[in-house]
Design an enzyme around this catalytic site. Structure first.
Site, PDB file in Angstrom:
ATOM      1  N   ARG A   1      56.203  94.889  13.598  1.00 31.12           N
ATOM      2  CA  ARG A   1      57.337  95.160  14.487  1.00 31.12           C
ATOM      3  C   ARG A   1      58.612  94.495  13.985  1.00 31.12           C
ATOM      4  O   ARG A   1      59.710  95.016  14.206  1.00 31.12           O
ATOM      5  CB  ARG A   1      57.023  94.668  15.895  1.00 31.12           C
ATOM      6  CG  ARG A   1      56.030  95.581  16.575  1.00 31.12           C
ATOM      7  CD  ARG A   1      55.701  95.078  17.940  1.00 31.12           C
ATOM      8  NE  ARG A   1      54.943  96.081  18.668  1.00 31.12           N
ATOM      9  CZ  ARG A   1      54.207  95.815  19.729  1.00 31.12           C
ATOM     10  NH1 ARG A   1      54.141  94.582  20.198  1.00 31.12           N
ATOM     11  NH2 ARG A   1      53.545  96.779  20.333  1.00 31.12           N
TER      12      ARG A   1
ATOM     13  N   LYS B   1      39.185 108.798  28.544  1.00 27.43           N
ATOM     14  CA  LYS B   1      39.311 109.311  29.900  1.00 27.43           C
ATOM     15  C   LYS B   1      40.362 110.385  30.050  1.00 27.43           C
ATOM     16  O   LYS B   1      41.442 110.310  29.482  1.00 27.43           O
ATOM     17  CB  LYS B   1      39.670 108.153  30.830  1.00 27.43           C
ATOM     18  CG  LYS B   1      38.547 107.167  30.997  1.00 27.43           C
ATOM     19  CD  LYS B   1      38.969 106.069  31.933  1.00 27.43           C
ATOM     20  CE  LYS B   1      37.801 105.137  32.232  1.00 27.43           C
ATOM     21  NZ  LYS B   1      38.232 104.036  33.080  1.00 27.43           N
TER      22      LYS B   1
ATOM     23  N   GLY C   1      47.565 104.364  20.850  1.00 26.02           N
ATOM     24  CA  GLY C   1      46.832 103.273  20.221  1.00 26.02           C
ATOM     25  C   GLY C   1      45.635 103.656  19.380  1.00 26.02           C
ATOM     26  O   GLY C   1      45.597 103.365  18.182  1.00 26.02           O
TER      27      GLY C   1
ATOM     28  N   GLY D   1      53.051 103.000  25.308  1.00 26.30           N
ATOM     29  CA  GLY D   1      53.491 103.499  26.612  1.00 26.30           C
ATOM     30  C   GLY D   1      54.723 104.387  26.547  1.00 26.30           C
ATOM     31  O   GLY D   1      54.797 105.418  27.224  1.00 26.30           O
TER      32      GLY D   1
END
Ligand code: AMP
Length: 396
Positions: free
Chosen positions: A35, A198, A354, A377
């Site tokens: 980062r 999921k 991810g 996100g």
């Protein structure tokens, strides 16, 4: 609109919002500086164009108020090394001392502000706090895509103090450009590959994708909610019973919109969730009691490959199976190979979220796809079709 390429930084102090939320080990050493290195081109650009860089970021999750564990002092020397120039560290991110240090900055110099989240006003999106940050510089650059979905003081609210002097940094600029190649004007046919555990965490993206794609591939654990919704026997496979109706609606909507919805037809079933489980290939709709589907099967892989092979734009989010265990990694690897092959033949491929990034790295394919987004996100919200405050603030 100003861009980092056309803005005149001469004698300007640029406030640059970056994402330096890097992991540290117990000795406070940086274990992955990705980062930080990612923001270097923007910081350097300002300094090499006759301006000075005032760098600000959040770091960890302090409980408001200074905490040594989350101090930028653990990062400043490494940043100096990356920039090839000593970076000064401010004792706070606002206040008289910081103002003094910012005012004393000469062209070509850099100042790192202390952790923004030592002030609760940062996450609260407090306007007066944003104003205090804004006093330090002449322009604002947002180079933190990872926090672009947050309306925090330094990521969005601050924009109003720089109506004519705000822009994206290189990192955010290239992230938006790549995502827009997929989301705004994709070359067709376009395929989205959705996987992972999921359905509940991906449902909004799947719904948004139905309006964009020609092909929608469903892999991973979420296969089985769809298969059960269609009346199949899924044994002990992962299933979210609360989502059966929604899965039916998606199947119906895909038909209405003429989206080619591809739900894995066969799988590798196992008698336990372990690398050394007994395994067999069976239809996803006919799994033995107590057995669970942990990867897609050969027939499915063949179909996935054909569809990916004929695609010109590809979005890949989530693995096809439990790729962390070698026994169940073939499906995910096959998707990776197919995406790499299509990319080589001219398709644009974006991998994000991810676990698909982890998969691409595991199989050493990071250089074989067009773009890997590590934004987590923020990327997911963009894919869901939401406006991100950190992006809207600059475009407005
Ligand atoms: P997500 O974070 O939702 O993208 O989910 C990623 C995780 O889904 C990975 O850790 C995979 O091991 C897991 N996963 C993929 N396929 C399956 C499956 N068929 N059953 C259970 N877990 C799965």
């Amino acid at each position: 609109m100003q861009t980092i390429s056309n803005y005149d930084f001469k004698n300007k102090k640029a406030l640059i919002r970056v994402d330096f939320n890097v992991p540290l080990n117990e000795n406070f050493e940086i274990t992955d500086d990705t980062r930080m290195t990612a923001a270097v081109p923007t910081i350097k650009k300002v300094m090499e164009s006759g301006g000075s860089s005032i760098i600000m970021s959040h770091f960890g999750r302090p409980k408001y108020g200074p905490e040594d564990k989350y101090s930028m002092r653990h990062l400043v020397n490494h940043l100096s090394g990356l920039l090839g120039k000593e970076v000064k560290l401010a004792p706070d991110c606002i206040g008289d001392k910081v103002k003094e240090m910012a005012a004393a900055l000469k062209p070509g110099e850099a100042l790192l502000l202390e952790n923004l989240r030592f002030h609760k006003e940062e996450e609260g999106g407090d306007e007066s706090f944003a104003g205090k940050l804004a006093e330090l510089g002449n322009c604002w650059i947002n180079d933190a895509f990872g926090t672009a979905h947050r309306a925090h003081a330094s990521t969005a609210v601050i924009a109003k103090f720089f109506p004519n002097d705000k822009m994206f940094g290189y990192l955010v600029e290239s992230e938006i450009k790549s995502i827009d190649k997929v989301m705004a004007n994709p070359v067709r046919p376009m395929t989205a590959i959705m996987g992972g555990a999921k359905i509940s965490t991906k449902i909004t993206i799947i719904e948004n994708m139905l309006n964009k794609v020609d092909n929608l591939i469903i892999g991973g654990g979420m296969i089985f909610t769809f298969v059960k919704a269609m009346g199949g026997d899924i044994g002990a496979s992962l299933c979210e019973n609360d989502y059966l109706e929604l899965a039916k609606t998606i199947i119906k909507k895909a038909k209405e919109k003429s989206v080619n919805l591809i739900i894995a037809s066969d799988c590798l079933a196992a008698d336990k969730f372990a690398n050394d489980a007994n395994i067999e290939i069976c239809p996803t709709s006919n799994i033995k009691d107590g057995w669970m589907g942990l990867d897609v099967g050969p027939e499915t892989i063949k179909i996935f490959k054909e569809v990916i092979g004929s695609s010109k734009t590809i979005l890949w989010n989530g693995p096809a199976g439990v790729f962390e265990m070698d026994t169940f990694s073939a499906g995910t690897k096959a998707i990776g190979d197919a995406v790499a092959k299509s990319t080589k033949e001219g398709a644009f491929s974006l991998v994000g979220g991810g676990d698909s990034v982890a998969a691409v790295n595991k199989f050493g394919m990071a250089d074989d796809v067009s773009y890997i987004s590590t934004a987590g996100g923020a990327l997911l919200e963009y894919l869901e079709g939401k406006a991100l405050p950190g992006i809207a603030a600059i475009r407005e």
